[in-house]
Motif scaffolding. Sequence first.
Motif, PDB file in Angstrom:
ATOM      1  N   ARG A   6       0.859  -1.205  -0.036  1.00 50.22           N
ATOM      2  CA  ARG A   6      -0.226  -0.072  -0.085  1.00 50.22           C
ATOM      3  C   ARG A   6       0.748   1.217   0.053  1.00 50.22           C
ATOM      4  NH1 ARG A   6      -3.444  -2.151   5.078  1.00 50.22           N
ATOM      5  NH2 ARG A   6      -1.287  -2.919   5.376  1.00 50.22           N
ATOM      6  N   SER A   7       1.737   1.385   0.846  1.00 48.30           N
ATOM      7  CA  SER A   7       2.505   2.597   0.889  1.00 48.30           C
ATOM      8  C   SER A   7       3.440   2.785  -0.126  1.00 48.30           C
ATOM      9  CB  SER A   7       3.424   2.699   2.377  1.00 48.30           C
ATOM     10  OG  SER A   7       4.291   1.579   2.414  1.00 48.30           O
ATOM     11  N   GLN A   8       4.101   1.732  -0.391  1.00 48.55           N
ATOM     12  CA  GLN A   8       4.888   1.926  -2.044  1.00 48.55           C
ATOM     13  C   GLN A   8       4.199   2.155  -3.202  1.00 48.55           C
ATOM     14  OE1 GLN A   8       8.057   1.937  -2.366  1.00 48.55           O
ATOM     15  NE2 GLN A   8       8.977   1.007  -0.364  1.00 48.55           N
ATOM     16  N   MET A   9       2.831   1.461  -3.332  1.00 48.83           N
ATOM     17  CA  MET A   9       2.122   2.129  -4.573  1.00 48.83           C
ATOM     18  C   MET A   9       1.458   3.463  -4.333  1.00 48.83           C
ATOM     19  SD  MET A   9      -0.341  -1.342  -5.378  1.00 48.83           S
ATOM     20  CE  MET A   9      -0.949  -2.009  -3.651  1.00 48.83           C
ATOM     21  N   ALA A  10       1.211   3.747  -3.150  1.00 50.36           N
ATOM     22  CA  ALA A  10       0.829   5.193  -2.902  1.00 50.36           C
ATOM     23  C   ALA A  10       2.023   6.224  -3.158  1.00 50.36           C
ATOM     24  CB  ALA A  10       0.549   5.570  -1.641  1.00 50.36           C
ATOM     25  N   VAL A  31       4.628  -4.415  -7.017  1.00 51.87           N
ATOM     26  CA  VAL A  31       5.722  -4.119  -7.720  1.00 51.87           C
ATOM     27  C   VAL A  31       5.134  -4.451  -9.363  1.00 51.87           C
ATOM     28  CG1 VAL A  31       8.028  -4.546  -9.029  1.00 51.87           C
ATOM     29  CG2 VAL A  31       7.782  -4.235  -6.672  1.00 51.87           C
ATOM     30  N   GLU A  32       4.663  -5.750  -9.552  1.00 51.67           N
ATOM     31  CA  GLU A  32       4.304  -5.968 -11.028  1.00 51.67           C
ATOM     32  C   GLU A  32       2.937  -5.144 -11.106  1.00 51.67           C
ATOM     33  OE1 GLU A  32       3.508  -7.516 -14.704  1.00 51.67           O
ATOM     34  OE2 GLU A  32       5.435  -7.588 -13.523  1.00 51.67           O
ATOM     35  N   ALA A  33       1.987  -5.054 -10.384  1.00 50.01           N
ATOM     36  CA  ALA A  33       0.823  -4.188 -10.745  1.00 50.01           C
ATOM     37  C   ALA A  33       1.026  -2.659 -11.010  1.00 50.01           C
ATOM     38  CB  ALA A  33      -0.221  -4.250  -9.428  1.00 50.01           C
ATOM     39  N   MET A  34       2.084  -2.111 -10.468  1.00 54.81           N
ATOM     40  CA  MET A  34       2.447  -0.802 -10.905  1.00 54.81           C
ATOM     41  C   MET A  34       3.158  -0.807 -11.994  1.00 54.81           C
ATOM     42  SD  MET A  34       1.114   1.095  -8.414  1.00 54.81           S
ATOM     43  CE  MET A  34       1.972   2.755  -8.742  1.00 54.81           C
ATOM     44  N   ARG A  35       3.812  -1.714 -12.520  1.00 53.29           N
ATOM     45  CA  ARG A  35       4.753  -1.773 -13.577  1.00 53.29           C
ATOM     46  C   ARG A  35       3.434  -1.849 -14.815  1.00 53.29           C
ATOM     47  NH1 ARG A  35       8.363  -6.140 -12.956  1.00 53.29           N
ATOM     48  NH2 ARG A  35       9.731  -4.932 -11.961  1.00 53.29           N
ATOM     49  N   ALA A  46      10.115  -1.180  -8.285  1.00 58.12           N
ATOM     50  CA  ALA A  46      11.002  -2.112  -7.855  1.00 58.12           C
ATOM     51  C   ALA A  46      12.208  -1.523  -7.320  1.00 58.12           C
ATOM     52  CB  ALA A  46      11.382  -2.708  -9.151  1.00 58.12           C
ATOM     53  N   TYR A  47      12.696  -0.212  -7.523  1.00 63.16           N
ATOM     54  CA  TYR A  47      13.822   0.208  -6.945  1.00 63.16           C
ATOM     55  C   TYR A  47      13.659   0.863  -5.700  1.00 63.16           C
ATOM     56  CZ  TYR A  47      11.814   4.947  -8.020  1.00 63.16           C
ATOM     57  OH  TYR A  47      11.017   5.840  -7.958  1.00 63.16           O
ATOM     58  N   GLN A  48      12.509   0.886  -5.041  1.00 64.39           N
ATOM     59  CA  GLN A  48      12.146   1.451  -3.895  1.00 64.39           C
ATOM     60  C   GLN A  48      12.242   0.164  -2.514  1.00 64.39           C
ATOM     61  OE1 GLN A  48      11.712   4.534  -2.871  1.00 64.39           O
ATOM     62  NE2 GLN A  48      11.760   5.306  -5.054  1.00 64.39           N
ATOM     63  N   THR A  49      13.379   0.451  -2.206  1.00 63.32           N
ATOM     64  CA  THR A  49      13.614  -0.553  -1.074  1.00 63.32           C
ATOM     65  C   THR A  49      12.748  -0.281   0.368  1.00 63.32           C
ATOM     66  OG1 THR A  49      15.747  -0.781  -1.795  1.00 63.32           O
ATOM     67  CG2 THR A  49      15.420  -1.637   0.498  1.00 63.32           C
ATOM     68  N   GLY A  71      -2.269 -12.208  -5.176  1.00 67.85           N
ATOM     69  CA  GLY A  71      -1.941 -12.231  -6.491  1.00 67.85           C
ATOM     70  C   GLY A  71      -2.115 -10.959  -7.262  1.00 67.85           C
ATOM     71  N   ILE A  72      -1.402 -10.801  -8.200  1.00 65.43           N
ATOM     72  CA  ILE A  72      -1.740  -9.791  -9.199  1.00 65.43           C
ATOM     73  C   ILE A  72      -3.312  -9.341  -9.370  1.00 65.43           C
ATOM     74  CG2 ILE A  72      -1.710 -10.924 -11.360  1.00 65.43           C
ATOM     75  CD1 ILE A  72       0.036  -7.510 -10.599  1.00 65.43           C
ATOM     76  N   GLU A  73      -4.137 -10.497  -9.465  1.00 67.24           N
ATOM     77  CA  GLU A  73      -5.613 -10.101  -9.556  1.00 67.24           C
ATOM     78  C   GLU A  73      -6.244  -9.317  -8.675  1.00 67.24           C
ATOM     79  OE1 GLU A  73      -7.208 -10.378 -12.502  1.00 67.24           O
ATOM     80  OE2 GLU A  73      -5.403 -11.146 -13.584  1.00 67.24           O
ATOM     81  N   ALA A  74      -5.809  -9.731  -7.278  1.00 67.31           N
ATOM     82  CA  ALA A  74      -6.449  -9.095  -6.160  1.00 67.31           C
ATOM     83  C   ALA A  74      -5.756  -7.625  -5.833  1.00 67.31           C
ATOM     84  CB  ALA A  74      -6.081  -9.987  -4.963  1.00 67.31           C
ATOM     85  N   VAL A  75      -4.492  -7.461  -6.232  1.00 66.55           N
ATOM     86  CA  VAL A  75      -3.835  -6.282  -5.979  1.00 66.55           C
ATOM     87  C   VAL A  75      -4.168  -4.904  -6.954  1.00 66.55           C
ATOM     88  CG1 VAL A  75      -1.488  -5.025  -6.085  1.00 66.55           C
ATOM     89  CG2 VAL A  75      -1.736  -7.474  -5.113  1.00 66.55           C
ATOM     90  N   ARG A  76      -4.712  -5.467  -8.143  1.00 68.21           N
ATOM     91  CA  ARG A  76      -5.105  -4.299  -9.053  1.00 68.21           C
ATOM     92  C   ARG A  76      -6.186  -3.253  -8.474  1.00 68.21           C
ATOM     93  NH1 ARG A  76      -4.850  -8.563 -13.646  1.00 68.21           N
ATOM     94  NH2 ARG A  76      -2.783  -8.372 -14.208  1.00 68.21           N
ATOM     95  N   PRO A  77      -7.263  -3.871  -8.083  1.00 72.46           N
ATOM     96  CA  PRO A  77      -8.131  -3.013  -7.483  1.00 72.46           C
ATOM     97  C   PRO A  77      -7.540  -2.154  -6.168  1.00 72.46           C
ATOM     98  CG  PRO A  77      -9.244  -5.256  -7.364  1.00 72.46           C
ATOM     99  CD  PRO A  77      -7.551  -5.417  -8.151  1.00 72.46           C
ATOM    100  N   ILE A  78      -6.585  -2.740  -5.510  1.00 73.17           N
ATOM    101  CA  ILE A  78      -6.203  -2.018  -4.398  1.00 73.17           C
ATOM    102  C   ILE A  78      -5.238  -0.960  -5.050  1.00 73.17           C
ATOM    103  CG2 ILE A  78      -4.740  -2.022  -2.448  1.00 73.17           C
ATOM    104  CD1 ILE A  78      -5.291  -5.091  -2.335  1.00 73.17           C
ATOM    105  N   HIS A  79      -4.530  -1.101  -5.939  1.00 65.54           N
ATOM    106  CA  HIS A  79      -3.828   0.042  -6.537  1.00 65.54           C
ATOM    107  C   HIS A  79      -4.723   1.113  -7.490  1.00 65.54           C
ATOM    108  CE1 HIS A  79      -3.311  -0.197 -10.890  1.00 65.54           C
ATOM    109  NE2 HIS A  79      -2.534  -1.005 -10.780  1.00 65.54           N
TER     110      HIS A  79
END
Length: 133
Positions: free
Chosen positions: A17-21, A49-53, A60-63, A107-115
């Motif tokens: 969440r925080s990285q996507m935001a 990382v994949e959802a944002m890509r 991906a570079y954000q540690t 998985g990615i399918e569940a992450v997309r609506p969150i992003h």
Amino acid sequence: MSDKPSVLFVCVHNAGRSQMAAGWLRHLAGDTVEVRSAGSAPTENAAAVEAMREVGIDIAYQTPKLLEYETAESSDVIMTMGCGDACPVFPGKRYEDWKLEDPAGKGIEAVRPIHDEIRARVEQLLAELPHTT
């Protein structure tokens, strides 16, 4: 001292969440906002990382980083996302707790609506920040 507003996004793992935001805010605001993120127990989240890509944003570079007192203290706005008592409180700061589903272990399918929800909230936040136009 910068005249740019600084925004800190905080969630438990600083991986979803925080990285996507932070990724959305960097993408939408450019260099008009200082963007930070941290977590109370940092770890990785490949699906975030994949959802944002998929939308052209590379996080991906954000540690994932551990939440530090000084980072929170020096931020103007602190957006929390499920970190509970681990999030420090400083008088005079703008706080908001975003109730968002945790993408950890999903998985990615569940992450997309969150992003997508995070993007909408970041757009609203950006509209409310000073010095961003």
